[in-house]
Scaffold this motif. Structure first.
Motif, PDB file in Angstrom:
ATOM      1  N   UNK A 103       0.839  -1.195   0.000  1.00  0.00           N
ATOM      2  CA  UNK A 103       0.000   0.000   0.000  1.00  0.00           C
ATOM      3  C   UNK A 103       0.873   1.243   0.000  1.00  0.00           C
ATOM      4  N   UNK A 104       0.637   2.120  -0.971  1.00  0.00           N
ATOM      5  CA  UNK A 104       1.434   3.344  -1.066  1.00  0.00           C
ATOM      6  C   UNK A 104       0.578   4.604  -0.972  1.00  0.00           C
ATOM      7  N   UNK A 105      -0.716   4.415  -0.652  1.00  0.00           N
ATOM      8  CA  UNK A 105      -1.588   5.583  -0.507  1.00  0.00           C
ATOM      9  C   UNK A 105      -2.599   5.353   0.608  1.00  0.00           C
ATOM     10  N   UNK A 106      -3.103   6.449   1.127  1.00  0.00           N
ATOM     11  CA  UNK A 106      -4.043   6.432   2.248  1.00  0.00           C
ATOM     12  C   UNK A 106      -5.316   7.146   1.826  1.00  0.00           C
ATOM     13  N   UNK A 107      -6.463   6.602   2.225  1.00  0.00           N
ATOM     14  CA  UNK A 107      -7.732   7.288   1.976  1.00  0.00           C
ATOM     15  C   UNK A 107      -8.069   8.128   3.201  1.00  0.00           C
ATOM     16  N   UNK A 108      -8.188   9.413   2.978  1.00  0.00           N
ATOM     17  CA  UNK A 108      -8.481  10.362   4.053  1.00  0.00           C
ATOM     18  C   UNK A 108      -9.960  10.740   3.964  1.00  0.00           C
ATOM     19  N   UNK A 109     -10.636  10.791   5.098  1.00  0.00           N
ATOM     20  CA  UNK A 109     -12.051  11.157   5.150  1.00  0.00           C
ATOM     21  C   UNK A 109     -12.178  12.594   5.627  1.00  0.00           C
ATOM     22  N   UNK A 110     -12.828  13.427   4.798  1.00  0.00           N
ATOM     23  CA  UNK A 110     -12.970  14.852   5.113  1.00  0.00           C
ATOM     24  C   UNK A 110     -14.452  15.205   5.161  1.00  0.00           C
ATOM     25  N   UNK A 111     -14.924  15.833   6.259  1.00  0.00           N
ATOM     26  CA  UNK A 111     -16.345  16.221   6.314  1.00  0.00           C
ATOM     27  C   UNK A 111     -16.729  17.044   5.089  1.00  0.00           C
ATOM     28  N   UNK A 112     -17.867  16.717   4.497  1.00  0.00           N
ATOM     29  CA  UNK A 112     -18.287  17.361   3.251  1.00  0.00           C
ATOM     30  C   UNK A 112     -19.727  17.821   3.350  1.00  0.00           C
ATOM     31  N   UNK A 113     -20.064  18.780   2.503  1.00  0.00           N
ATOM     32  CA  UNK A 113     -21.448  19.241   2.391  1.00  0.00           C
ATOM     33  C   UNK A 113     -22.260  18.136   1.724  1.00  0.00           C
ATOM     34  N   UNK A 114     -23.410  17.753   2.285  1.00  0.00           N
ATOM     35  CA  UNK A 114     -24.235  16.743   1.627  1.00  0.00           C
ATOM     36  C   UNK A 114     -24.670  17.223   0.249  1.00  0.00           C
ATOM     37  N   UNK A 115     -24.652  16.330  -0.731  1.00  0.00           N
ATOM     38  CA  UNK A 115     -24.975  16.710  -2.113  1.00  0.00           C
ATOM     39  C   UNK A 115     -26.476  16.527  -2.354  1.00  0.00           C
ATOM     40  N   UNK A 116     -27.237  17.503  -1.866  1.00  0.00           N
ATOM     41  CA  UNK A 116     -28.698  17.409  -1.902  1.00  0.00           C
ATOM     42  C   UNK A 116     -29.302  17.981  -3.173  1.00  0.00           C
ATOM     43  N   UNK A 117     -28.456  18.585  -4.033  1.00  0.00           N
ATOM     44  CA  UNK A 117     -29.007  19.224  -5.229  1.00  0.00           C
ATOM     45  C   UNK A 117     -29.692  18.225  -6.156  1.00  0.00           C
ATOM     46  N   UNK A 118     -29.314  16.952  -6.053  1.00  0.00           N
ATOM     47  CA  UNK A 118     -29.941  15.936  -6.907  1.00  0.00           C
ATOM     48  C   UNK A 118     -31.423  15.753  -6.568  1.00  0.00           C
ATOM     49  N   UNK A 354     -23.503  34.353   3.418  1.00  0.00           N
ATOM     50  CA  UNK A 354     -24.709  33.513   3.371  1.00  0.00           C
ATOM     51  C   UNK A 354     -24.853  32.694   2.089  1.00  0.00           C
ATOM     52  N   UNK A 355     -24.202  33.133   1.002  1.00  0.00           N
ATOM     53  CA  UNK A 355     -24.312  32.414  -0.268  1.00  0.00           C
ATOM     54  C   UNK A 355     -23.255  31.317  -0.419  1.00  0.00           C
ATOM     55  N   UNK A 356     -22.441  31.119   0.638  1.00  0.00           N
ATOM     56  CA  UNK A 356     -21.402  30.087   0.607  1.00  0.00           C
ATOM     57  C   UNK A 356     -21.640  28.989   1.642  1.00  0.00           C
ATOM     58  N   UNK A 357     -22.552  29.214   2.568  1.00  0.00           N
ATOM     59  CA  UNK A 357     -22.708  28.299   3.695  1.00  0.00           C
ATOM     60  C   UNK A 357     -23.186  26.912   3.288  1.00  0.00           C
ATOM     61  N   UNK A 365     -13.073  25.998   5.506  1.00  0.00           N
ATOM     62  CA  UNK A 365     -13.276  25.668   4.098  1.00  0.00           C
ATOM     63  C   UNK A 365     -13.774  26.885   3.320  1.00  0.00           C
ATOM     64  N   UNK A 366     -14.649  27.693   3.928  1.00  0.00           N
ATOM     65  CA  UNK A 366     -15.132  28.920   3.266  1.00  0.00           C
ATOM     66  C   UNK A 366     -13.970  29.884   3.029  1.00  0.00           C
ATOM     67  N   UNK A 367     -13.075  30.009   4.020  1.00  0.00           N
ATOM     68  CA  UNK A 367     -11.911  30.887   3.863  1.00  0.00           C
ATOM     69  C   UNK A 367     -11.017  30.404   2.726  1.00  0.00           C
ATOM     70  N   UNK A 368     -10.880  29.085   2.601  1.00  0.00           N
ATOM     71  CA  UNK A 368     -10.063  28.526   1.523  1.00  0.00           C
ATOM     72  C   UNK A 368     -10.673  28.861   0.158  1.00  0.00           C
TER      73      UNK A 368
END
Length: 392
Positions: A103-118, A354-357, A365-368
């Motif tokens: 194994x030469x790579x690691x899977x990192x879990x990052x909190x994400x915005x739920x993709x509800x647009x679908x 408010x348009x980024x939340x 993440x917003x600052x990034x």
């Protein structure tokens, strides 16, 4: 010893370290978050069943627990790991150690915005209509030419990349009814009517917002306005808490949520033209009535309006707003910023946030995103303005 060397120590009786002769097995190394580590260590089967990879085959994978959505990011490791087990059927000795994978790579879990647009696309053709209740239009040409695929909660759960808690919250926020097992969005015009009926009945019967009798409310709405009881109940659950024993249930109203919904109804009429703030507030207060007018304020509607005040006349005419919902903007950050800066070339920080939340979970993440897509400048009065890095 060089930085890339390593030492493997085995028991004295061990005779070898060999690659497996069996069919290759691929392993993935996942760095668990504290939430997932607790679930795995507790060996809670019910909790583990809620840990799933969700979405369609061509989606970027996300991992969901019951409460949180994580995106999966691959991180390259500076040193490789060997997955080593005991003997297999092909090993020369019972004391051999077998290398199953490198194994030469690691899977990192990052909190994400739920993709509800679908949700919008899946349920677009399934909006609730009052005339569907009695099937009165089922034989019309329009109905026959209107093919619809109806979705249950479990079907949507498998297609939308969101945890159960986030999906349930998204369905409430998007005002989606569950009717006969199927999901149907309630149009904003219908919801506005139901809310206005409720706001009429509360003072009429001197009901307290801290405990409206649910049985009486559902009966009144059915007999006076022909609103089905199942719809009234779900609307009450969207805008407060239903509690108590069956037949004696009380609806504890979330007054800010109800007032906000009425305010959105006022704003939605301002798609094409702007209106002075004072006129918006006056109409809004008239609609909610004396009992709730003290709650009315524009910050309840943040992320749903655009300030198009002309600075030259601001002091005389006051602010002017028009309807501009964040929910109507693209979910992809690059496209979101493009739409925002095509609408206004410069934004104040409090206006833009408010348009980024809904596309960035954390402030970090917003600052990034702001650093990536915007430039900042400060005017003579100390106000920070954001403008686009790209030219549109």
């Amino acid at each position: 010893m060089s930085s890339n060397s390593f030492t493997v120590k085995f028991p004295a009786k061990s005779k070898g370290l060999n690659f497996s002769q069996a069919a290759a097995t691929k392993f993935k190394l996942v760095e668990l978050t504290p939430e997932l580590a607790k679930i795995v260590e507790a060996k809670d089967e019910n909790a583990l069943k809620n840990v799933t990879i969700r979405g369609k085959a061509n989606d970027e994978a996300v991992l969901c627990t019951r409460t949180t959505t994580y995106c999966l990011r691959t991180v390259q490791l500076s040193n490789s790991f060997l997955v080593v087990t005991g003997e297999d059927a092909h090993s020369a000795s019972s004391e051999d150690h077998i290398i199953r994978d490198t194994i030469s790579e690691l899977i990192e879990l990052v909190p994400a915005v739920p993709k509800l647009e679908r949700l919008g696309g899946l349920l677009k053709k399934n909006k609730y209509r009052a005339d569907d209740e009695d099937g009165s239009d089922e034989d019309t040409m329009e109905a026959q030419q209107r093919p619809r695929r109806r979705f249950t909660y479990n079907q949507v759960r498998g297609l939308v990349q969101a945890s159960d808690v986030e999906l349930e919250r998204g369905l409430r926020e998007k005002r989606v009814l569950q009717m006969d097992g199927y999901l149907q969005p309630l149009p904003s015009t219908e919801l506005t009517k139901i809310i206005s009926y409720i706001l009429t009945l509360i003072p009429k019967h001197s009901w307290s917002p801290a405990g409206v009798p649910l049985a009486k409310l559902t009966s009144e709405l059915l007999y006076e306005y022909e609103v089905p009881k199942t719809i009234t109940r779900q609307v009450c659950e969207w805008f407060g808490l239903v509690e108590g024993d069956e037949g004696k249930e009380k609806w504890v109203i979330d007054q800010e949520k109800v007032v906000t919904e009425v305010g959105l109804g006022v704003l939605q009429k301002l798609c094409a033209e702007a209106k002075p703030e004072k006129d918006i507030l006056t109409e809004w207060k008239d609609l909610v009535g004396d009992q709730f007018e003290s709650i009315v304020r524009m910050d309840l509607l943040e992320g749903n309006f655009l300030d198009i005040t002309d600075p030259q006349y601001a002091s005389r005419a006051g602010p002017r707003f028009k309807y501009f919902p964040a929910s109507g903007l693209p979910a992809v950050p690059a496209e979101r910023f493009k739409d925002l800066f095509l609408t206004k070339t410069s934004w104040k920080g409090p206006e833009l946030t408010p348009f980024l939340q809904d596309i960035a979970v954390e402030k970090k993440e917003r600052d990034r995103l702001l650093m990536k897509f915007t430039r900042t400048s400060t005017d003579a009065s100390g106000i920070v303005w954001y403008s686009s890095r790209a030219k549109y």
